[in-house]
Design an enzyme around this catalytic site. Structure first.
Site, PDB file in Angstrom:
ATOM      1  N   GLY A  85      33.566  20.221  51.298  1.00  0.00           N
ATOM      2  CA  GLY A  85      32.842  20.585  50.115  1.00  0.00           C
ATOM      3  C   GLY A  85      32.510  19.973  49.043  1.00  0.00           C
ATOM      4  CE1 TYR A 108      40.892  29.783  45.660  1.00  0.00           C
ATOM      5  CE2 TYR A 108      38.673  30.724  46.245  1.00  0.00           C
ATOM      6  CZ  TYR A 108      40.127  29.478  46.911  1.00  0.00           C
ATOM      7  OH  TYR A 108      40.236  29.735  48.151  1.00  0.00           O
ATOM      8  CB  CYS A 168      47.659  50.135  44.052  1.00  0.00           C
ATOM      9  SG  CYS A 168      46.949  51.763  45.055  1.00  0.00           S
ATOM     10  CD  GLU A 169      48.502  44.268  43.688  1.00  0.00           C
ATOM     11  OE1 GLU A 169      48.004  43.755  42.522  1.00  0.00           O
ATOM     12  OE2 GLU A 169      49.543  44.460  44.209  1.00  0.00           O
TER      13      GLU A 169
END
Ligand SMILES: *Cc1c(COP(=O)(O)O)cnc(C)c1O
Length: 411
Positions: free
Chosen positions: A228, A312, A339-340
């Protein structure tokens, strides 16, 4: 944000043979980060870093990490196999998974990996399917007592780990069932840039270890603080000070040991991003420029090559090779060909004046970059190169072809 360790001339040469997009990993940086972490924690006898394989699952990278003394943190069967392939086995593997299938526990047992259970019910499941090992660890979820972040979520909402009551009970059950050696683990958040983050994890786990010891008689061999640790993705962010983090952990560790709360234990970490993140670059070429209501830079890479911005809203710094010293006085959306509409690497990014054939480099893509690739819209995964300390590029994964795309189809 890391500095690009190659020149436009070098990349232009590479492109002649291997078209973009592709990834480049800088070997020296990866070695250095692993070393810095190990050296900072050398005050702890038995300290070990387990690289989170999911971040950069390439055996050539794992081989380098192994040479630097790193173990592997695995969470799936293929990740276990990758580790085995480079000779990372036994307790040099930490197997931390969730919603785990039986065959993965079987393989983890076969390799002698340290098994870190995500749920109290997995004790019985593991016993039934693979037998209980001599050494067992459990994953703690601190719930509302700690804050997470956008990527991993707030602990109380996160699917990982067990509650305090469950983990206490788990150690008691495991002990009764004959487990002899124990570890304790948590992974609260990711992309953390504050020194306090890992120190807080340590403090929390040392207190919990004491409570578990008091209530169940379990003595811990290791405490795994999780991964992390963040990296500075944005130019204005500062890199974490690993020495300061280690000093903070040392202070709470020594306090716990001196107060007799726990005997000396080995400290483990399982960082992914910190180790490879800053030392990986996605290289792509501008295909088309487009102007409608906004100005678009269309690349030959798309979110199938680097999903973090779409997933994110992550920031990845962009360098346009050969235009480093030009003013960034144009505002563009940098996009791929999926195609997004969320296939955007950057929105309203200030960049130098762009044109087709410009070579674009995305920084800090070494962790959770290529690894997250997918084949949606018939997009193919790119090649990966390792840049050696002597300046050579070695291909460590070839680009997928249409044949690879068809390989799994029964047609
Ligand atoms: C992803 C993951 C890590 C590594 O996280 P980083 O933020 O890359 O350091 C460590 N442990 C577990 C259990 C993980 O799922």
């Amino acid at each position: 944000m890391s500095k690009v360790p190659f020149t436009k001339t070098q990349i232009a040469e590479l492109i002649k043979k291997y078209p973009t997009p592709f990834y480049i990993y800088e070997e020296a940086g990866i070695r250095q980060a692993t070393n810095d972490l190990a050296r900072s924690f050398s005050w702890n006898k038995g300290f070990k870093q387990y690289f989170a394989v999911k971040a950069t699952p390439n055996p050539s990278i794992l081989e380098i990490l192994k040479e630097e003394g790193s173990g592997a943190d695995c969470s799936s069967l293929p990740e276990l196999l990758l580790s085995k392939k480079v000779g990372i086995t036994g307790e040099n593997i930490m197997f931390t998974s969730n919603d785990t299938p039986a065959e993965e526990f079987v393989k983890a047992r076969e390799l002698g990996a340290i098994i870190n259970l995500d749920d109290i019910r997995h004790i019985e499941f593991l016993e039934k399917n693979a037998g209980l090992p001599e050494l067992l660890s459990f994953r703690y979820n601190p719930g509302t007592s700690r804050k997470g972040n956008a990527i991993i979520g707030n602990p109380a909402e996160a699917k990982f780990g067990m509650t305090r009551e469950q983990i206490l009970e788990s150690y008691a059950i495991a002990r009764k069932k004959g487990v002899k050696r124990f570890g304790l683990h948590t992974m609260v958040a990711t992309s953390q840039l504050q020194t306090e983050y890992l120190v807080m994890n340590a403090k929390m786990l040392f207190a919990l270890a004491h409570e578990i010891r008091e209530k169940t008689g379990v003595e811990f061999e290791f405490i795994n603080l999780g991964g992390g640790l963040g990296i500075p993705y944005r130019p204005e962010q500062k890199a974490i000070d690993i020495k300061a983090i280690s000093a903070g952990v040392r202070e709470v560790y020594e306090e716990a040991v001196q107060k007799g709360l726990m005997p000396p234990v080995k400290i483990f970490t399982e960082c992914g991003r910190y180790i490879t993140g800053p030392y990986g670059y996605l290289v792509s070429t501008v295909r088309h420029m487009k102007e409608t209501y906004k100005k678009y830079v269309g690349l030959d890479a798309c979110m199938a090559n680097l999903m973090r911005p779409a997933l994110y809203g992550a920031y990845h710094h962009i360098t346009v090779l050969g235009k480093e010293n030009m003013p960034s006085n144009n505002t563009y959306d940098v996009v791929g060909s999926l195609c997004e509409n969320n296939d955007k690497f950057a929105i309203d990014r200030k960049l130098p004046e762009m044109e087709p054939e410009d070579i674009v480099v995305f920084h800090d893509a070494g962790a959770h970059g290529h690894a997250m690739g997918f084949n949606y819209n018939g997009k193919l995964r790119s090649a990966e190169f390792l840049l050696s300390p002597s300046g050579e590029f070695k291909m460590i994964r070839r680009a997928e072809t249409s044949d690879d795309y068809f390989a799994t189809l029964s047609f």
